[in-house]
Design a protein around this motif. Structure first.
Motif, PDB file in Angstrom:
ATOM      1  N   GLU A  17       0.938  -1.232  -0.112  1.00 19.60           N
ATOM      2  CA  GLU A  17      -0.117  -0.045  -0.009  1.00 19.60           C
ATOM      3  C   GLU A  17       0.842   1.507   0.071  1.00 19.60           C
ATOM      4  N   GLY A  18       2.532   0.998   0.272  1.00 28.01           N
ATOM      5  CA  GLY A  18       2.838   2.276   0.412  1.00 28.01           C
ATOM      6  C   GLY A  18       4.249   2.466  -0.528  1.00 28.01           C
ATOM      7  N   LEU A  19       4.700   1.352   0.059  1.00 27.74           N
ATOM      8  CA  LEU A  19       5.934   1.696  -1.325  1.00 27.74           C
ATOM      9  C   LEU A  19       5.823   1.534  -2.783  1.00 27.74           C
ATOM     10  N   LYS A  20       4.820   0.020  -2.644  1.00 22.58           N
ATOM     11  CA  LYS A  20       4.390  -0.789  -4.318  1.00 22.58           C
ATOM     12  C   LYS A  20       3.237   0.248  -5.201  1.00 22.58           C
ATOM     13  N   ALA A  21       2.306   0.564  -4.181  1.00 23.26           N
ATOM     14  CA  ALA A  21       1.434   2.015  -4.747  1.00 23.26           C
ATOM     15  C   ALA A  21       2.622   3.072  -5.696  1.00 23.26           C
ATOM     16  N   GLY A  22       3.014   3.304  -4.801  1.00 32.27           N
ATOM     17  CA  GLY A  22       3.479   4.565  -4.791  1.00 32.27           C
ATOM     18  C   GLY A  22       4.233   4.904  -6.047  1.00 32.27           C
ATOM     19  N   LEU A  23       4.738   3.784  -6.791  1.00 34.84           N
ATOM     20  CA  LEU A  23       5.686   3.276  -7.830  1.00 34.84           C
ATOM     21  C   LEU A  23       5.313   3.727  -9.562  1.00 34.84           C
ATOM     22  N   ASN A  24       5.464   4.932 -10.272  1.00 37.14           N
ATOM     23  CA  ASN A  24       4.577   5.155 -11.934  1.00 37.14           C
ATOM     24  C   ASN A  24       4.927   4.471 -12.730  1.00 37.14           C
ATOM     25  N   LEU A  25       4.629   3.057 -12.743  1.00 37.70           N
ATOM     26  CA  LEU A  25       5.164   2.411 -13.868  1.00 37.70           C
ATOM     27  C   LEU A  25       4.739   2.727 -15.349  1.00 37.70           C
ATOM     28  N   ALA A  26       3.958   4.079 -15.412  1.00 36.29           N
ATOM     29  CA  ALA A  26       4.258   4.150 -16.633  1.00 36.29           C
ATOM     30  C   ALA A  26       5.112   5.097 -17.159  1.00 36.29           C
ATOM     31  N   GLY A  35       8.238   5.451 -14.517  1.00 33.53           N
ATOM     32  CA  GLY A  35       9.241   5.014 -14.198  1.00 33.53           C
ATOM     33  C   GLY A  35      10.269   4.689 -14.613  1.00 33.53           C
ATOM     34  N   GLY A  36       9.574   3.961 -16.000  1.00 35.05           N
ATOM     35  CA  GLY A  36      10.295   2.940 -16.995  1.00 35.05           C
ATOM     36  C   GLY A  36      11.002   2.077 -15.826  1.00 35.05           C
ATOM     37  N   GLU A  37      12.466   0.801 -16.375  1.00 32.61           N
ATOM     38  CA  GLU A  37      12.706  -0.052 -15.726  1.00 32.61           C
ATOM     39  C   GLU A  37      13.001   0.370 -14.705  1.00 32.61           C
ATOM     40  N   ILE A  38      13.402   0.972 -13.865  1.00 35.40           N
ATOM     41  CA  ILE A  38      13.545   1.623 -12.664  1.00 35.40           C
ATOM     42  C   ILE A  38      12.681   0.828 -11.458  1.00 35.40           C
ATOM     43  N   ALA A  39      11.131   2.028 -11.972  1.00 33.74           N
ATOM     44  CA  ALA A  39       9.973   0.951 -11.342  1.00 33.74           C
ATOM     45  C   ALA A  39       9.780   0.042 -11.396  1.00 33.74           C
ATOM     46  N   ALA A  40       9.663  -1.058 -12.424  1.00 34.96           N
ATOM     47  CA  ALA A  40       9.122  -2.080 -12.825  1.00 34.96           C
ATOM     48  C   ALA A  40       9.517  -2.904 -12.706  1.00 34.96           C
ATOM     49  N   ASN A  41      11.625  -2.755 -11.920  1.00 34.64           N
ATOM     50  CA  ASN A  41      11.752  -3.748 -11.269  1.00 34.64           C
ATOM     51  C   ASN A  41      12.336  -3.328  -9.948  1.00 34.64           C
TER      52      ASN A  41
END
Length: 144
Positions: free
Chosen positions: A70-79, A81-87
């Motif tokens: 709910e915190g770290l994963k939900a805060g990622l911008n996958l659209a 954030g590129g490879e870093i967000a996906a990793n």
């Protein structure tokens, strides 16, 4: 059950301090607080396992999983954030699986694994803030 005035006052102070630190935090600082809480809960779970306090272990692991999901994963911008967000998304998902395994099997090694995966990222996150502050100080000193 009776708790001393000092214990109640200390608990109230901790709650107020936590709320104040969250209210005054920048988005960058909030992520740092999430990392701190995640690692603290992993350590709490390990201590509970060592004491064979299964209820406390389950509670701490549950909090750690919520922080990841709910915190770290939900805060990622996958659209964007590129490879870093996906990793990071993959790492957080894997960490949830390992924490769930640690909870089901009372496995300290799985807790250690997640801690070893998360600590370098938490440290790197904190160093970003330090680097930004150093850059700002240098720019100020140079009159920029």
């Amino acid at each position: 059950m009776f708790t001393s005035v000092n214990a109640r006052a200390a608990a109230a102070y901790r709650r107020i301090a936590a709320v104040t630190s969250v209210d005054a935090a920048s988005p960058h600082d909030l992520v740092g607080l999430l990392f701190d809480a995640l690692l603290r809960n992993i350590n709490t779970a390990q201590g509970a396992l060592e004491r064979q306090d299964i209820a406390a272990k389950g509670e701490a692991i549950g909090k750690a999983v919520r922080i990841l999901e709910e915190g770290l994963k939900a805060g990622l911008n996958l659209a964007e954030g590129g490879e870093i967000a996906a990793n990071l998304h993959g790492l957080y998902s894997y960490s949830v699986v390992r924490l769930t395994y640690a909870n089901l099997r009372n496995d300290v090694a799985a807790l250690d694994e997640v801690r070893q995966l998360i600590e370098p990222i938490a440290q790197s996150w904190k160093s970003i803030k330090s680097a930004e502050a150093a850059t700002a100080r240098t720019a100020t000193a140079l009159g920029a």
